[in-house]
Design a protein around this motif. Structure first.
Motif, PDB file in Angstrom:
ATOM      1  N   VAL A 136       2.366  12.067   0.243  1.00  0.00           N
ATOM      2  CA  VAL A 136       2.958  11.127   0.708  1.00  0.00           C
ATOM      3  C   VAL A 136       2.950  11.000   2.194  1.00  0.00           C
ATOM      4  N   ALA A 137       2.675  11.870   2.932  1.00  0.00           N
ATOM      5  CA  ALA A 137       2.488  12.068   4.403  1.00  0.00           C
ATOM      6  C   ALA A 137       1.113  11.794   4.532  1.00  0.00           C
ATOM      7  N   GLN A 138       0.189  12.192   3.961  1.00  0.00           N
ATOM      8  CA  GLN A 138      -1.269  11.882   4.132  1.00  0.00           C
ATOM      9  C   GLN A 138      -1.710  10.278   3.915  1.00  0.00           C
ATOM     10  N   HIS A 139      -0.886   9.761   2.991  1.00  0.00           N
ATOM     11  CA  HIS A 139      -1.173   8.439   2.924  1.00  0.00           C
ATOM     12  C   HIS A 139       0.034   7.159   3.499  1.00  0.00           C
ATOM     13  N   SER A 140       0.482   7.754   4.576  1.00  0.00           N
ATOM     14  CA  SER A 140       1.617   7.111   5.438  1.00  0.00           C
ATOM     15  C   SER A 140       1.062   5.612   5.795  1.00  0.00           C
ATOM     16  N   GLN A 141      -0.140   5.381   6.105  1.00  0.00           N
ATOM     17  CA  GLN A 141      -0.710   4.333   6.364  1.00  0.00           C
ATOM     18  C   GLN A 141      -0.577   3.259   5.019  1.00  0.00           C
ATOM     19  N   GLN A 142      -0.747   3.913   3.923  1.00  0.00           N
ATOM     20  CA  GLN A 142      -0.616   3.042   3.010  1.00  0.00           C
ATOM     21  C   GLN A 142       0.692   3.057   2.210  1.00  0.00           C
ATOM     22  N   ALA A 143       1.847   2.364   3.022  1.00  0.00           N
ATOM     23  CA  ALA A 143       3.249   2.920   2.730  1.00  0.00           C
ATOM     24  C   ALA A 143       3.485   2.507   1.184  1.00  0.00           C
ATOM     25  N   TYR A 144       4.443   3.234   0.796  1.00  0.00           N
ATOM     26  CA  TYR A 144       5.078   3.152  -0.467  1.00  0.00           C
ATOM     27  C   TYR A 144       6.192   2.043  -0.446  1.00  0.00           C
ATOM     28  N   PRO A 145       6.231   1.365  -1.536  1.00  0.00           N
ATOM     29  CA  PRO A 145       6.697   0.161  -1.703  1.00  0.00           C
ATOM     30  C   PRO A 145       8.524   0.161  -1.705  1.00  0.00           C
ATOM     31  N   ILE A 146       8.862   1.317  -1.786  1.00  0.00           N
ATOM     32  CA  ILE A 146      10.151   1.903  -1.981  1.00  0.00           C
ATOM     33  C   ILE A 146      10.598   3.035  -1.102  1.00  0.00           C
ATOM     34  N   PRO A 147      11.791   3.378  -0.760  1.00  0.00           N
ATOM     35  CA  PRO A 147      12.094   4.588   0.061  1.00  0.00           C
ATOM     36  C   PRO A 147      11.793   6.046  -0.627  1.00  0.00           C
ATOM     37  N   VAL A 148      11.713   6.850   0.120  1.00  0.00           N
ATOM     38  CA  VAL A 148      11.093   8.096  -0.270  1.00  0.00           C
ATOM     39  C   VAL A 148      12.027   9.222   0.045  1.00  0.00           C
TER      40      VAL A 148
END
Length: 164
Positions: A136-148
């Motif tokens: 999750v941290a590595q791909h922070s530029q590709q944000a998840y569409p929901i809260p984590v």
């Protein structure tokens, strides 16, 4: 109103998605998601991702490896479901998918609009917070569409219950 009109839409229940694996931090995420779902009238969704075997020499060996991985995934989900039921009296949804874990997770989040929160547990070892939290941290530029929500692995059950 017609059957397809606005009056026929039942309110959607929030889903708390937990990726189930063998890590100790997974149990912390399960507890938090279970308590949050219990307190909010939500649903706990349990996801296990089976990474396909890359054994192309003999088809029967590859099939046997796949069957074994699926059985292990089912056992992990049943064990996790027992924990959810013991903690919160809920019966979770089971999801077993095959593929690359990040791609599978992103695909599922795109397909199921009821999933409101991804709940992950952070490890406490020297190796870092764990593969999922790191992903999750590595791909922070590709944000998840929901809260984590990341649940620290060092929290006691009592503190998790109080926070949830």
């Amino acid at each position: 109103m017609s059957a397809t009109g606005p009056a026929s839409h039942a309110p959607r229940r929030r889903k708390f998605l937990v990726v189930v694996d063998k890590s100790p931090e997974c149990r912390k995420a399960l507890r938090f998601a279970s308590r949050r779902a219990q307190h909010t009238g939500g649903i706990v969704s349990l996801l296990t991702v089976v990474v396909p075997a890359d054994f192309q020499h003999w088809r029967s060996v590859e099939d046997a490896m796949r069957d074994e991985a699926m059985q292990e995934a089912e056992k992990m989900l049943y064990d996790a479901a027992r924990d959810v039921n013991q903690v919160a009296g809920l019966y979770p949804e089971f999801i077993i998918l095959e593929g690359n874990p990040r791609e599978v997770l992103m695909g599922l989040l795109g397909q199921d609009p009821d999933i409101s929160i991804l709940v992950l547990g952070a490890g406490t070892s020297r190796e870092g917070p764990g593969p999922l939290v790191s992903l999750v941290a590595q791909h922070s530029q590709q944000a998840y569409p929901i809260p984590v929500t990341i649940v620290p692995g060092g929290l006691s059950d009592e503190l998790i219950d109080a926070l949830a």
